[in-house]
Design an enzyme around this catalytic site. Structure first.
Site: not given
Length: 562
Positions: A95, A371, A389, A413, A442-443, A463-464
């Protein structure tokens, strides 16, 4: 195997290899599913050379940086979940990080409000990229082929070109239009003749090829030190960004233990914080394990109500507790993923009435939707689930022409306003406030489901905000409703994220009668065309059969096997 079964399987494999459509693809020796079929083929070619699932994932990811620049990247970051052929699971966290000069009020004016969406659309929104470090670490620890061999296909694609597709053509038309005033993106898609390639014509990216060549030849240091790092730091200084050579030199990917859960005999492995995906996924699957699906029909109003209420609770817990574990050492992961906690949450659900989300409590941080995900499996029994992403589509839409890639805008984010939580979903809780060298929440939810110590399902999605819920529903569809992978991917998806307090559903896939029942239960509904773009593989150990599928909403995606 009986001769009749062998002939039938051979026929299936032949049809899958022949038809260029979005359906299940079958293979015996290896499989790669990604957002671009040419990149999936790159991964399979690596498998054919004797590479393993990590080699294929790394090669595919670098290829996507060439063929799928809206999200495939070397300017962003992401996560890997890896299961080896002995059933051992680990994860790689790459990340992005906040630069050393970042602060928790860096986007606010004197009144405490965010200035002109600067946390998303400015050079200060660019986080320190992690992709190259993550792919390098994964390969160094678990790859099989030489590093240069797995990076070389992307170098060749960038240098020699590949066929321009309609998705890229549509983006190029927009970015070169009069209304777009972004100088970098205006020139990004142009060939050497200063024109946009027509679909089917070859698109070459010489600057990106040079950057990738340095990565091929020098590994991690080819990006974080030397010429590339110098150019990144110079660009940041000239354009108001915060990233320095010191930021790049200090960046390292991290190997972390996975989040582990279970569902009716299956083992679920997903990404730990700073991803929120694994914790939320396991929490929701634990809730589903308590439901009586003999009396709750798939896609009925009762089913969708239960799923939405599970999502509501998981996202509330997400916002309250989750963030970078290196800055939040007391995240209650064991509690949130426990069966006893799920029982408490399940007891709170009224099966006939919607709960009410409270903005004074907790909700959801915004995640962009640029992403992409890839899944790989090899003949040795290894599996990789990789999601990475840029945040928005084409990230910050900024970059250096000398480097040839697009920078992320992942700083968006973070929670931008300390202490401010709103009904629209903006969150101000402490765990995800900006701090130097902190990784933003993050998702992304790369996931591997195991059965008897072997990979059974490899799945993930872009897809966020919706990633967690699209992966959750697909896993549930396969494990509880015994759906084949393509049907599980294409089935109706809904999304609830605590705040805003509404169910979003995929347009035209929910019946009017079901909508009315849900509204009468107290739910507010909204629509979108589609959610996520899932890329999945299932494995049948008895037949030694891999089955792959990609989401039909992604016209250039594809599963490739051999």
């Amino acid at each position: 195997m009986k001769k009749s079964n062998f002939l039938f399987l051979s026929l299936l494999l032949f049809i899958a290899a022949t038809l260029q459509i979005h359906c299940q693809t079958y293979a015996k020796n290896g499989m790669v599913v990604s957002s671009d079929k040419t990149s999936s083929q790159v991964g399979v070619d690596i498998l054919k050379k004797g590479g393993n699932a990590i080699d294929a994932a790394v090669a595919t990811a670098f290829s996507l940086a060439v063929t799928h620049p809206a999200a495939g990247n070397i300017g962003g970051g992401g996560f890997i979940v890896f299961m080896d052929n002995n059933g051992k699971v680990t994860t790689i966290d790459f990340r992005e990080k906040a630069p050393l000069k970042a602060s928790n009020d860096m986007y606010l004016d004197e009144t405490g409000n965010v200035v002109d969406n600067s946390n998303h659309m400015s050079a200060k929104a660019i986080g320190v990229p992690g992709t190259v470090a993550g792919l390098y670490l994964a390969h160094r620890k678990y790859g099989k082929l030489p590093w240069a061999e797995v990076v070389q296909p992307a170098v060749e694609q960038a240098k020699n070109g590949f066929p321009f597709n309609w998705s890229l053509y549509g983006a190029a038309e927009y970015f070169t239009s009069e209304e777009n005033r972004n100088p970098f993106m205006k020139g990004y898609f142009l060939n050497e003749n200063e024109k946009i390639p027509e679909p089917g014509e070859w698109w070459k990216q010489p600057a990106l090829a040079k950057t990738l060549s340095l990565i091929r030849d020098n590994g991690h240091d080819g990006f974080y030190k030397g010429e590339t790092a110098k150019n990144i730091a110079s660009w940041m200084k000239e354009n108001g960004g915060l990233i320095t050579k010191k930021d790049l030199r200090k960046y390292e990917a991290i190997e972390r233990s996975p989040i582990k859960g279970s569902y009716k005999g299956y083992d679920i492995y997903s990404m730990p914080p700073p991803s929120s995906g694994g914790v939320a996924l396991v929490e929701m699957m634990n809730l589903m394990e308590l439901a009586d699906f003999k009396t709750i029909e798939f896609n009925s109003a009762a089913h969708l109500h239960l799923v939405a209420e599970a999502m509501r609770r998981a996202f509330a817990d997400r916002a309250e507790h989750l963030g970078d574990p290196d800055f939040n050492p007391d995240i209650p992961i064991k509690k949130l993923t426990s069966k006893s906690f799920a029982q408490k949450r399940f007891n709170e659900i009224d099966m006939h009435r919607a709960s009410v989300s409270d903005s004074t409590k907790f909700g959801q941080i915004y995640d962009g939707e640029s992403t992409t995900h890839l899944s790989t499996m090899d003949a040795f029994g290894n599996a990789v689930s990789l999601t990475y992403t840029l945040e928005y589509s084409y990230g910050s839409q900024m970059g250096s022409p000398q480097l040839g890639f697009i920078f992320n805008n992942e700083m968006g984010d973070f929670n931008p306003q300390p202490g401010i939580t709103k009904n629209n979903g903006q969150i101000g809780t402490m765990p995800n406030l900006i701090a130097p060298e902190k990784r933003m929440l993050s998702s992304m939810t790369p996931t591997i489901v195991g059965k008897n110590g072997k990979p059974f399902l490899v799945i993930g999605s872009p897809g966020g905000r919706t990633i967690i819920n699209t992966v959750f529903q697909t896993v549930l569809n396969v494990l509880e409703f015994n759906m084949r992978i393509d049907k599980a991917i294409e089935a109706l998806k809904i999304h609830h994220q605590w705040l805003p307090d509404q169910i979003i559903y995929e347009k035209d896939l929910m019946s009017p009668d079901t909508r009315r029942i849900l509204e009468n239960m107290g739910h507010t509904l909204g629509t979108r065309n589609n959610m996520g773009a899932l890329m999945g593989i299932t494995f049948d150990p008895e037949k030694r059969l891999l089955t792959g599928a990609s989401d039909s909403s992604q016209p250039d995606s594809g599963a490739v096997g051999y």
